[in-house]
Design an enzyme around this catalytic site. Sequence first.
Site, PDB file in Angstrom:
ATOM      1  CE  LYS A 166      -4.241   0.984   2.591  1.00 33.30           C
ATOM      2  NZ  LYS A 166      -4.807   0.875   3.946  1.00 33.30           N
TER       3      LYS A 166
HETATM    4  C1  E4P Z   1      -8.293   1.711   4.243  1.00 33.24           C
HETATM    5  O1  E4P Z   1      -7.460   0.983   3.743  1.00 33.24           O
HETATM    6  C2  E4P Z   1      -8.081   2.460   5.475  1.00 33.24           C
HETATM    7  O2  E4P Z   1      -7.276   1.697   6.327  1.00 33.24           O
HETATM    8  C3  E4P Z   1      -9.366   2.742   6.212  1.00 33.24           C
HETATM    9  O3  E4P Z   1     -10.505   2.384   5.468  1.00 33.24           O
HETATM   10  C4  E4P Z   1      -9.421   4.078   6.833  1.00 33.24           C
HETATM   11  O4  E4P Z   1     -10.638   4.224   7.515  1.00 33.24           O
HETATM   12  P1  E4P Z   1     -10.895   5.387   8.562  1.00 33.24           P
HETATM   13  O5  E4P Z   1     -11.119   6.654   7.827  1.00 33.24           O
HETATM   14  O6  E4P Z   1     -12.143   4.968   9.305  1.00 33.24           O
HETATM   15  O7  E4P Z   1      -9.673   5.457   9.456  1.00 33.24           O
END
Ligand code: E4P
Length: 217
Positions: A83
Amino acid sequence: MKFFVDSADVGEIKALAGTGLMDGVTTNPSLIAKSGRRMSEVIAEICSLTDGPVSAEVTATDLDTMLREGRYLRDIAPNVAVKVPLTEAGLRACKALSDEGTPVNVTLCFSAPQALIAAKAGAAFISPFMGRLDDIGQDGLDLIRDVVTIYSHYKFRTEVLAASVRHPVHVLHCAKLGAHVATMPPSVIKALFRHPLTDRGLEAFLADWAKTGQSIL
Ligand code: E4P
């Protein structure tokens, strides 16, 4: 639509793996920090719980270090997806790692033009963050709609991975729009099972059944 679990809590992930609903896992540096464990250990353990992609995020911001971190992370297990953030260095890293055959999830996407350039950089997944847009008064769903539409025009192979999903209605709308994946915290996946009329109906069925004095087995 595929369901990914957005968590670095191995216990929670293990419990959800048993439901048959989990097609992969996403983590981020905040979730790893919350686990209180070493990232390489947690990612290895999560990868052993699913055959689906497990996103492990780089934490460097310069290209060279991102590439070194990405190559280190992908060597942890065959189902790691690296990522990277949606920055210029992140997209350069995406292109290089994708060319090497590593699936890359481009994260922190907040606009459709950002999603377009991530696809051109060869991303396997683009992660538009719905909830964080809703939090600042923009409709996160508009972003998902735009990205799904643009990708379908050009037949990009990049999958739309709806992220920052906060509740079952987000999941419903993403499914109606044809998002390929939604990544959800365990609490949202558990909420998908629940409906008060299901509980009430089951209670009534069981009460009537008890009156018969029968047992099936
Ligand atoms: C996605 O890969 C992220 O880790 C995640 O969806 C972030 O979510 P949040 O905005 O609730 O922290």
